[in-house]
Structures are given as C-alpha cells and as structure tokens.
Motif scaffolding. Sequence first.
Motif, PDB file in Angstrom:
ATOM      1  N   THR A 158       0.827  -1.211   0.000  1.00 52.32           N
ATOM      2  CA  THR A 158       0.000   0.000   0.000  1.00 52.32           C
ATOM      3  C   THR A 158       0.858   1.258   0.000  1.00 52.32           C
ATOM      4  OG1 THR A 158      -1.838  -1.106   1.125  1.00 52.32           O
ATOM      5  CG2 THR A 158      -1.717   1.294   1.322  1.00 52.32           C
ATOM      6  N   HIS A 159       1.917   1.263   0.817  1.00 56.01           N
ATOM      7  CA  HIS A 159       2.775   2.448   0.872  1.00 56.01           C
ATOM      8  C   HIS A 159       3.514   2.656  -0.449  1.00 56.01           C
ATOM      9  CE1 HIS A 159       4.992   5.657   2.786  1.00 56.01           C
ATOM     10  NE2 HIS A 159       6.124   5.132   2.331  1.00 56.01           N
ATOM     11  N   VAL A 160       4.012   1.573  -1.030  1.00 61.67           N
ATOM     12  CA  VAL A 160       4.733   1.694  -2.301  1.00 61.67           C
ATOM     13  C   VAL A 160       3.800   2.196  -3.391  1.00 61.67           C
ATOM     14  CG1 VAL A 160       6.004   0.449  -4.089  1.00 61.67           C
ATOM     15  CG2 VAL A 160       6.400  -0.099  -1.675  1.00 61.67           C
ATOM     16  N   ARG A 161       2.617   1.598  -3.515  1.00 62.45           N
ATOM     17  CA  ARG A 161       1.682   1.976  -4.576  1.00 62.45           C
ATOM     18  C   ARG A 161       1.186   3.406  -4.412  1.00 62.45           C
ATOM     19  NH1 ARG A 161       3.548  -1.868  -7.575  1.00 62.45           N
ATOM     20  NH2 ARG A 161       2.723  -3.964  -7.220  1.00 62.45           N
ATOM     21  N   ALA A 162       1.026   3.854  -3.159  1.00 62.01           N
ATOM     22  CA  ALA A 162       0.509   5.199  -2.918  1.00 62.01           C
ATOM     23  C   ALA A 162       1.538   6.276  -3.224  1.00 62.01           C
ATOM     24  CB  ALA A 162       0.045   5.324  -1.473  1.00 62.01           C
ATOM     25  N   ASN A 163       2.809   5.901  -3.258  1.00 58.55           N
ATOM     26  CA  ASN A 163       3.862   6.910  -3.374  1.00 58.55           C
ATOM     27  C   ASN A 163       4.757   6.767  -4.599  1.00 58.55           C
ATOM     28  OD1 ASN A 163       3.940   8.549  -0.649  1.00 58.55           O
ATOM     29  ND2 ASN A 163       3.498   6.414  -0.101  1.00 58.55           N
ATOM     30  N   SER A 164       4.490   5.770  -5.451  1.00 60.83           N
ATOM     31  CA  SER A 164       5.398   5.553  -6.579  1.00 60.83           C
ATOM     32  C   SER A 164       4.775   4.615  -7.600  1.00 60.83           C
ATOM     33  CB  SER A 164       6.701   4.918  -6.075  1.00 60.83           C
ATOM     34  OG  SER A 164       6.485   3.546  -5.740  1.00 60.83           O
ATOM     35  N   SER A 165       5.512   4.434  -8.687  1.00 60.45           N
ATOM     36  CA  SER A 165       5.172   3.405  -9.681  1.00 60.45           C
ATOM     37  C   SER A 165       6.258   2.338  -9.718  1.00 60.45           C
ATOM     38  CB  SER A 165       5.001   4.049 -11.068  1.00 60.45           C
ATOM     39  OG  SER A 165       6.209   4.707 -11.467  1.00 60.45           O
ATOM     40  N   TYR A 166       6.997   2.185  -8.627  1.00 60.10           N
ATOM     41  CA  TYR A 166       8.101   1.243  -8.577  1.00 60.10           C
ATOM     42  C   TYR A 166       7.615  -0.199  -8.717  1.00 60.10           C
ATOM     43  CZ  TYR A 166      10.528   5.233  -6.434  1.00 60.10           C
ATOM     44  OH  TYR A 166      11.055   6.466  -6.173  1.00 60.10           O
ATOM     45  N   GLY A 167       8.505  -1.033  -9.236  1.00 59.95           N
ATOM     46  CA  GLY A 167       8.240  -2.456  -9.250  1.00 59.95           C
ATOM     47  C   GLY A 167       8.498  -3.047  -7.875  1.00 59.95           C
ATOM     48  N   ILE A 168       7.615  -3.926  -7.438  1.00 66.19           N
ATOM     49  CA  ILE A 168       7.808  -4.670  -6.189  1.00 66.19           C
ATOM     50  C   ILE A 168       8.235  -6.080  -6.567  1.00 66.19           C
ATOM     51  CG2 ILE A 168       6.727  -5.552  -4.099  1.00 66.19           C
ATOM     52  CD1 ILE A 168       4.731  -3.254  -4.245  1.00 66.19           C
ATOM     53  N   VAL A 169       9.448  -6.454  -6.188  1.00 60.42           N
ATOM     54  CA  VAL A 169       9.980  -7.763  -6.565  1.00 60.42           C
ATOM     55  C   VAL A 169       9.166  -8.854  -5.868  1.00 60.42           C
ATOM     56  CG1 VAL A 169      12.000  -9.280  -6.475  1.00 60.42           C
ATOM     57  CG2 VAL A 169      12.276  -6.828  -6.988  1.00 60.42           C
ATOM     58  N   GLU A 170       8.665  -9.795  -6.651  1.00 64.53           N
ATOM     59  CA  GLU A 170       7.813 -10.864  -6.120  1.00 64.53           C
ATOM     60  C   GLU A 170       8.550 -12.187  -5.966  1.00 64.53           C
ATOM     61  OE1 GLU A 170       4.307 -11.149  -8.495  1.00 64.53           O
ATOM     62  OE2 GLU A 170       3.723  -9.055  -8.189  1.00 64.53           O
ATOM     63  N   PRO A 209      11.539  -5.560   1.904  1.00 64.19           N
ATOM     64  CA  PRO A 209      11.074  -5.110   0.593  1.00 64.19           C
ATOM     65  C   PRO A 209      12.230  -4.877  -0.371  1.00 64.19           C
ATOM     66  CG  PRO A 209      10.853  -3.370   2.228  1.00 64.19           C
ATOM     67  CD  PRO A 209      11.209  -4.610   2.970  1.00 64.19           C
ATOM     68  N   MET A 210      12.004  -5.248  -1.619  1.00 63.33           N
ATOM     69  CA  MET A 210      12.947  -5.010  -2.719  1.00 63.33           C
ATOM     70  C   MET A 210      12.179  -4.291  -3.817  1.00 63.33           C
ATOM     71  SD  MET A 210      14.602  -8.784  -2.531  1.00 63.33           S
ATOM     72  CE  MET A 210      13.471  -9.367  -1.254  1.00 63.33           C
ATOM     73  N   LEU A 211      12.580  -3.080  -4.155  1.00 63.96           N
ATOM     74  CA  LEU A 211      11.890  -2.272  -5.146  1.00 63.96           C
ATOM     75  C   LEU A 211      12.804  -1.979  -6.327  1.00 63.96           C
ATOM     76  CD1 LEU A 211      10.143   0.391  -2.859  1.00 63.96           C
ATOM     77  CD2 LEU A 211       9.349  -1.912  -3.474  1.00 63.96           C
ATOM     78  N   THR A 212      12.180  -1.790  -7.492  1.00 65.04           N
ATOM     79  CA  THR A 212      12.941  -1.465  -8.702  1.00 65.04           C
ATOM     80  C   THR A 212      12.426  -0.168  -9.301  1.00 65.04           C
ATOM     81  OG1 THR A 212      11.450  -2.774 -10.099  1.00 65.04           O
ATOM     82  CG2 THR A 212      13.385  -3.898  -9.181  1.00 65.04           C
ATOM     83  N   LEU A 213      13.322   0.559  -9.922  1.00 68.60           N
ATOM     84  CA  LEU A 213      12.958   1.833 -10.544  1.00 68.60           C
ATOM     85  C   LEU A 213      12.071   1.604 -11.760  1.00 68.60           C
ATOM     86  CD1 LEU A 213      13.555   4.814  -9.990  1.00 68.60           C
ATOM     87  CD2 LEU A 213      15.481   4.645 -11.575  1.00 68.60           C
ATOM     88  N   GLY A 214      12.249   0.461 -12.390  1.00 72.22           N
ATOM     89  CA  GLY A 214      11.421   0.098 -13.537  1.00 72.22           C
ATOM     90  C   GLY A 214      10.550  -1.105 -13.216  1.00 72.22           C
ATOM     91  N   ARG A 215      10.548  -2.085 -14.116  1.00 70.90           N
ATOM     92  CA  ARG A 215       9.756  -3.295 -13.901  1.00 70.90           C
ATOM     93  C   ARG A 215      10.441  -4.214 -12.899  1.00 70.90           C
ATOM     94  NH1 ARG A 215       5.850  -4.413 -17.585  1.00 70.90           N
ATOM     95  NH2 ARG A 215       6.144  -6.650 -17.296  1.00 70.90           N
ATOM     96  N   GLN A 216       9.650  -5.057 -12.248  1.00 72.11           N
ATOM     97  CA  GLN A 216      10.210  -5.944 -11.235  1.00 72.11           C
ATOM     98  C   GLN A 216      10.822  -7.215 -11.830  1.00 72.11           C
ATOM     99  OE1 GLN A 216       9.011  -9.092  -9.815  1.00 72.11           O
ATOM    100  NE2 GLN A 216       7.274  -9.415 -11.168  1.00 72.11           N
ATOM    101  N   ASP A 217      10.685  -7.421 -13.152  1.00 67.66           N
ATOM    102  CA  ASP A 217      11.214  -8.623 -13.795  1.00 67.66           C
ATOM    103  C   ASP A 217      12.729  -8.705 -13.605  1.00 67.66           C
ATOM    104  OD1 ASP A 217       8.668  -9.428 -15.528  1.00 67.66           O
ATOM    105  OD2 ASP A 217       8.961  -7.254 -15.645  1.00 67.66           O
ATOM    106  N   ASN A 218      13.208  -9.909 -13.349  1.00 70.52           N
ATOM    107  CA  ASN A 218      14.616 -10.071 -13.004  1.00 70.52           C
ATOM    108  C   ASN A 218      15.134 -11.435 -13.439  1.00 70.52           C
ATOM    109  OD1 ASN A 218      14.406 -12.041 -10.529  1.00 70.52           O
ATOM    110  ND2 ASN A 218      12.823 -10.488 -10.218  1.00 70.52           N
ATOM    111  N   HIS A 219      16.443 -11.587 -13.369  1.00 72.06           N
ATOM    112  CA  HIS A 219      17.068 -12.875 -13.662  1.00 72.06           C
ATOM    113  C   HIS A 219      18.355 -12.990 -12.857  1.00 72.06           C
ATOM    114  CE1 HIS A 219      18.931 -10.042 -16.521  1.00 72.06           C
ATOM    115  NE2 HIS A 219      20.006 -10.822 -16.453  1.00 72.06           N
ATOM    116  N   THR A 220      18.845 -14.209 -12.728  1.00 67.98           N
ATOM    117  CA  THR A 220      20.064 -14.481 -11.971  1.00 67.98           C
ATOM    118  C   THR A 220      21.237 -14.636 -12.944  1.00 67.98           C
ATOM    119  OG1 THR A 220      18.789 -15.610 -10.261  1.00 67.98           O
ATOM    120  CG2 THR A 220      21.154 -16.031 -10.299  1.00 67.98           C
ATOM    121  N   LEU A 221      22.355 -13.985 -12.624  1.00 71.04           N
ATOM    122  CA  LEU A 221      23.533 -14.042 -13.486  1.00 71.04           C
ATOM    123  C   LEU A 221      24.179 -15.433 -13.451  1.00 71.04           C
ATOM    124  CD1 LEU A 221      25.213 -10.595 -12.707  1.00 71.04           C
ATOM    125  CD2 LEU A 221      23.588 -11.180 -14.540  1.00 71.04           C
ATOM    126  N   ASP A 222      25.171 -15.621 -14.310  1.00 68.77           N
ATOM    127  CA  ASP A 222      25.837 -16.914 -14.429  1.00 68.77           C
ATOM    128  C   ASP A 222      26.578 -17.331 -13.163  1.00 68.77           C
ATOM    129  OD1 ASP A 222      24.881 -17.169 -16.991  1.00 68.77           O
ATOM    130  OD2 ASP A 222      26.735 -16.479 -17.959  1.00 68.77           O
TER     131      ASP A 222
END
Length: 274
Positions: A158-170, A209-222
Amino acid sequence: MMFRDRGIEIKTREQILSMRAAGLVVGRTLALLRGEVRPGISTRELDAIAEDNIRSSGATPSFKGYHGFTGSICASVNDEIVHGIPGDRLLADGDLISIDCGAIVDGWHGDAAITVAVGDVEPELLELARICEESMWRGFAAARLGGRLTDISAAIETHVRANSSYGIVEDFVGHGIGSAMHQPPNVPNFGRPGRGPKLVEGMALAVEPMLTLGRQDNHTLDDDWTVVTDDGKAAAHTEHTFTLTPQGPWVLTALDGGEAKLAELGVKVGALAD
C-alpha cells in the motif's frame, strides 16, 4: 522451544534475547559499513570490514559458506537487486549499493540490509531507497499479535503503490528466522491483509522489501547468485529482523529496537530488554 502450525519456530523469551544479541552485531556492522561506503572502495573491502567486525564481536557471519556463498555480506550495486557477491568492483560516484548482512550468536541469527548512496546520487535513486525503507517500517507498524502475516505484506504494498510506480519484486521475499537464517513462513512484500499464519508471541520474521525503478522482472547471473533487473534499472533493498511482544513490535536488528521510526508512525516499541 516448540513448533506450531506450518513448521514455524516459536522462540522462548531467552531465545529472542539471543536473537537480539545477534541483531545488535548486524546493526552495528551495517552502521560501520554505511560510514565506509565511498567512491573507490571495493565491495571486497567492505566485506572484509564486515567479517572482521562480526568475528571481533564474538559472532559468526551467517552468509559466509551458506550454500557456497563466498562473502560475509551481499553487496548489490545499481541494477543488482540482491545476492551480489563481494569482489573487485569499485564503487563509483552516483552508485546505489544494497548491503545485506547476517550474524549468528549462540546459534541464533540476525539479518538486515540497508541501501546506501555512493557520493552524489541522482534524486530519483534517493527517492527509491527512501520509499523502500519507509515501506518496511509501515509493515512493522501494521503487525499486531493475533493479526495475520499478510497484514505486513499489504502495508508494504500500500505504501509503495501510494507513493510511486516502482516495481515490487515478487520472486524474493522475507522469511522466518531464528535457529536458521531462512525458515517458514515466507513474508511477501505484496498482497491482501488478513491472510497467512497468525502473528503470535515468539515468532521472528525478517521483513525485506525489494523495489525497482522500472519493472520488477529479473534474472540471476551466471554466478548463480546475483539477481539483476531485466531492464537494467536500479533497485533498492531494505531489511530488518523483528518480533512481536504484548507491548508492540521489537526490531531486533535496529540499534534502538526501532523506537525512533516506529514512534514516527505512532507505534510503541515492544522491547523485552536492552
């Protein structure tokens, strides 16, 4: 010690106090590292400072050797969300670094993370880090004995959505903690309130909480550890370990038990002893 529904570990008062001892080591180590962060320092140097401080405090680093992890901290820079491996990377002016740290005292764990600006950082990154930390404290403030685990999750979202458009890592969430670093239950950073296990005395949770400036989509490096954003945009990560007492939440990895931040939200800290 006894166990309740869903394998959740319930601690005695004495065991919670041992977790507080571990939490203080973590809190002091992160405070030390915050002061050491600067352009030109390597993440390996930060790791060495952390390990020395943890061991000189009579504790053991939780992370070192954990499933083969080589550091005593996770050092995640810019687009790295979590689990960055300390190494030769030099921090640069304008970077944002998340530092995750864990320590063990008498078999009991503490776990916390901070996001720190390196030198002169863009305002949008500072705001990302601010909202990330604020959302965590909203989660603690929403926790009540007899409430449900997702009351915490919903307050964060609720706090993240009310104050930003950040991605919330799921894909990565908080967790139970105690005689092991990761235990049931998972603590998502999103969701509807009133669901999940009941919040009871003796439960300890790491909320992160882990937030991203853009989309929350992510991947793990090699390297099989470092998690990065798919779009290359920055991330922030904040974490504390806490428990609930009849008097209120007690943040075991905060040096003041969470008193100052909780007071801002009109919540009294529930410290057992300090």
